[in-house]
Design a protein around this motif. Structure first.
Motif, PDB file in Angstrom:
ATOM      1  N   UNK A 168     -31.502 -97.312 -27.212  1.00  0.00           N
ATOM      2  CA  UNK A 168     -32.680 -96.393 -26.506  1.00  0.00           C
ATOM      3  C   UNK A 168     -32.262 -96.640 -24.965  1.00  0.00           C
ATOM      4  N   UNK A 169     -33.397 -96.909 -24.150  1.00  0.00           N
ATOM      5  CA  UNK A 169     -33.225 -97.203 -22.606  1.00  0.00           C
ATOM      6  C   UNK A 169     -33.217 -98.527 -22.386  1.00  0.00           C
ATOM      7  N   UNK A 170     -32.717 -99.529 -23.322  1.00  0.00           N
ATOM      8  CA  UNK A 170     -32.426-100.785 -23.032  1.00  0.00           C
ATOM      9  C   UNK A 170     -30.883-101.374 -23.505  1.00  0.00           C
ATOM     10  N   UNK A 210     -28.608-124.375 -40.899  1.00  0.00           N
ATOM     11  CA  UNK A 210     -28.694-122.996 -39.931  1.00  0.00           C
ATOM     12  C   UNK A 210     -28.230-123.123 -38.682  1.00  0.00           C
ATOM     13  N   UNK A 211     -27.847-121.828 -38.117  1.00  0.00           N
ATOM     14  CA  UNK A 211     -27.312-121.575 -37.048  1.00  0.00           C
ATOM     15  C   UNK A 211     -27.968-120.596 -36.028  1.00  0.00           C
ATOM     16  N   UNK A 212     -28.317-121.087 -34.941  1.00  0.00           N
ATOM     17  CA  UNK A 212     -29.254-120.301 -33.829  1.00  0.00           C
ATOM     18  C   UNK A 212     -28.459-118.958 -33.288  1.00  0.00           C
ATOM     19  N   UNK A 213     -28.921-117.985 -33.354  1.00  0.00           N
ATOM     20  CA  UNK A 213     -28.519-116.812 -32.799  1.00  0.00           C
ATOM     21  C   UNK A 213     -29.497-116.274 -31.760  1.00  0.00           C
ATOM     22  N   UNK A 214     -29.176-116.148 -30.423  1.00  0.00           N
ATOM     23  CA  UNK A 214     -30.094-115.654 -29.498  1.00  0.00           C
ATOM     24  C   UNK A 214     -29.614-114.422 -28.924  1.00  0.00           C
ATOM     25  N   UNK A 215     -30.705-113.478 -28.529  1.00  0.00           N
ATOM     26  CA  UNK A 215     -30.388-112.136 -27.945  1.00  0.00           C
ATOM     27  C   UNK A 215     -31.125-111.895 -26.762  1.00  0.00           C
ATOM     28  N   UNK A 216     -31.077-111.402 -25.725  1.00  0.00           N
ATOM     29  CA  UNK A 216     -31.488-110.824 -24.907  1.00  0.00           C
ATOM     30  C   UNK A 216     -31.728-109.378 -24.458  1.00  0.00           C
ATOM     31  N   UNK A 217     -32.695-108.920 -23.883  1.00  0.00           N
ATOM     32  CA  UNK A 217     -32.797-107.321 -23.669  1.00  0.00           C
ATOM     33  C   UNK A 217     -32.935-107.248 -22.237  1.00  0.00           C
ATOM     34  N   UNK A 218     -32.070-106.201 -21.751  1.00  0.00           N
ATOM     35  CA  UNK A 218     -32.541-105.850 -20.232  1.00  0.00           C
ATOM     36  C   UNK A 218     -32.445-104.481 -20.242  1.00  0.00           C
ATOM     37  N   UNK A 219     -33.090-103.700 -19.418  1.00  0.00           N
ATOM     38  CA  UNK A 219     -33.191-102.207 -19.086  1.00  0.00           C
ATOM     39  C   UNK A 219     -31.702-101.537 -19.067  1.00  0.00           C
TER      40      UNK A 219
END
Length: 557
Positions: free
Chosen positions: A321-323, A285-294
């Motif tokens: 979209x708006x992010x 397993x390899x962890x992949x992280x994402x974050x969302x900002x406006x």
């Protein structure tokens, strides 16, 4: 008022698929007529039928195996211990691409295959898989771009285009300083000299997974059931796998099948353990992280490839979209497979990378949503010790001594090819079957049909285009719910474009069972704005009490 099964307005035959191959006594086959997508009837059929193929795992790979199998005329069922796409298949980078960086590892064959599959998926689901322009900025020193870097990038992009990138209908091109900043104004103007623009595609991974499964069920009569956990595999006297024991709704049921496919991603070794493969280490397993900002905090008109200083990696900045979402990390993972977390170090890694290349000055307080997924990379002894970012994304299909077909590795883009390879192995174990080769390459999914531009009336401004992008030709079914009950046209989550009708449709026709199913996967509210999604939970639960399963209001469309 009466709502028929969603298939009543969606079903389209793909041609004759009536199987004439002999079957053991007592075997019941799903005929190639309109099917259902209902959990209660699915559970009943799991107990009553014997299937040619039982698929364990309701992510994108398992969904692809289900559709490939039934479209060949095989009877097939899929079970998922949680919700469909609840694992990696809702937590990817949501890109359908060849993988430009794989060229630097010499994996030209993988890139060529992935680009061909990208073209196929854009045809299968044009409402969900859409062209996305990508920018690679070239940073200058004292206003001068390193000519070696410029030539290397240009050459790599020509290789990418010739490997299949041109099938998207557009070639890469170079942008000057002004054009670069016009498209991505947050980039540091004093550091950016120019850029390259190339083209790939973006997709809502969870909706794509669900639509593949629903197409298999409604077009070909497949069975699919979520929240149905395999707890044991059953074997005949010769030791050949013959099905599985499941637990659903606190009841134990036996599902009989002539072949079993393990398509469980990072849980692959758990299923192999049920088959007697104790100590199996097929997946790393390899962890992949994402974050969302406006998007207003990080304005861009295109996806941007941002280098990570000191790490020989890049991260994507992708408009949604708006992010805008930023990702991904790529690190070894040793924790709980069920609950990978996005920790403070992950957030800092991504924000630091973006802040070094832009003027955004992002802080953790700007983050509105996060997600962490686990890639099921194939664990090979010869590459142990290699960092996960450098491991191949090729897939593996293997058959255990008992006949369990395991398919793992790969990526979202190549799921259809993975599925075809897995079903080929199943067919090899079914010598009396008349099933031929895979048929999915020229298939379309449900939402790809009837995508006319007839007005969807009675909707709030902008809602018609929003529904078409998410549901394609099925958007009119969601709009019909609003026409019957106008209050369903109200927003579901404050600040997001989702309608209450989408929650009702999810409960009625997409096998959603909880507010989390709606907010995390039928919509993507938890990923875009987690706080707003939490505030909407009571509303979603109230809708669920009215529309859950096949009960509740009935609307005739």
């Amino acid at each position: 008022m009466e709502v028929p099964p969603a298939g009543d307005w969606q079903h389209v035959r793909h041609g004759p698929h009536r199987d004439t191959s002999p079957h053991p006594a007592g075997t019941s086959r799903a005929e190639p007529v309109i099917g259902t997508f209902d959990r209660a009837s699915g559970l009943q059929r799991l107990e009553e039928q014997t299937f040619d193929v039982l698929v364990i795992g309701g992510g994108i790979t398992g969904a692809g195996v289900l559709l490939d199998a039934v479209s060949r005329g095989l009877s097939a069922a899929l079970v998922e211990k949680h919700d469909f796409a609840s694992g990696t298949s809702s937590k990817s980078s949501k890109l359908v691409h060849g993988g430009l960086r794989y060229l630097q590892h010499g994996e030209i064959g993988l890139v060529r295959e992935a680009l061909a599959e990208r073209t196929t998926l854009m045809r299968m689901a044009p409402h969900l898989v859409r062209v996305m322009p990508f920018m690679i900025p070239m940073f200058s020193r004292d206003g001068v771009i390193n000519p070696r870097i410029s030539r290397a990038l240009g050459l790599a992009l020509w290789q990418y285009d010739l490997a299949g990138g041109l099938r998207i209908g557009r070639a890469h091109r170079r942008l000057d300083h002004a054009a670069t900043l016009a498209m991505a104004p947050a980039l540091r103007g004093e550091r950016v000299g120019a850029s390259y623009l190339y083209f790939d595609a973006q997709a809502d991974d969870a909706r794509l997974t669900l639509e593949v499964i629903r197409t298999a069920a409604l077009d070909f009569g497949a069975v699919a059931v979520n929240y149905c956990e395999p707890v044991a595999l059953i074997h005949d006297p010769s030791g050949t796998v013959a099905g599985a024991e499941m637990v659903a709704d606190e009841q134990r049921i036996t599902v009989r099948a002539r072949t079993v496919v393990n398509a469980t991603g990072v849980w692959t070794d758990d299923i192999l353990g049920l088959d007697g493969g104790t100590g199996s280490h097929t997946v790393r397993p390899a962890k992949g992280v994402h974050v969302t900002v406006p998007r207003e905090r990080l304005p861009t008109e295109v996806a941007v490839v941002v280098p990570v200083r000191g790490d020989k990696r890049s991260v994507f900045v992708v408009p949604w979209d708006d992010f805008v979402y930023i990702g991904t990390t790529d690190t070894d993972y040793q924790g709980s497979l069920n609950h990978p977390r996005c920790d403070d170090d992950d957030v800092a890694y991504l924000l630091d990378a973006v802040n070094a290349a832009t003027t955004a000055g992002l802080s953790p307080g700007d983050v509105t949503g996060t997600w962490a997924g686990l890639r099921p990379l194939v664990d090979r002894a010869e590459v142990r010790g290699t960092r996960t970012a450098d491991l191949s994304r090729r897939h593996l299909v293997d058959v255990s001594p008992s006949g369990v077909v395991t398919v793992t590795g790969g990526k979202l883009t190549t799921f259809r090819r993975m599925a075809a390879d897995a079903v080929d192995r199943c067919v090899h174990q079914l010598p009396d079957s008349a099933a031929g080769r895979s048929r999915t390459r020229r298939m379309t999914l449900l939402g790809a049909r009837h995508r006319d531009r007839r007005a969807l009336t009675g909707l709030p401004p902008g809602a018609a285009d929003h529904l078409r992008r998410r549901y394609g030709g099925q958007a009119r079914a969601v709009a019909a719910l609003v026409a019957a009950e106008p209050e369903l046209g109200a927003p579901l989550v404050e600040g997001l474009p989702y309608l209450r009708a989408e929650a009702a449709y999810g409960y009625l026709h997409e096998m959603a069972t909880s507010a989390d199913d709606i907010l995390a996967r039928r919509t993507r509210a938890r990923l875009l704005d987690s706080a707003a999604a939490v505030r909407s939970e009571d509303t979603v639960e109230e809708i669920g009490r009215t529309y859950r399963s096949s009960g509740g209001m009935r609307l005739r469309v």
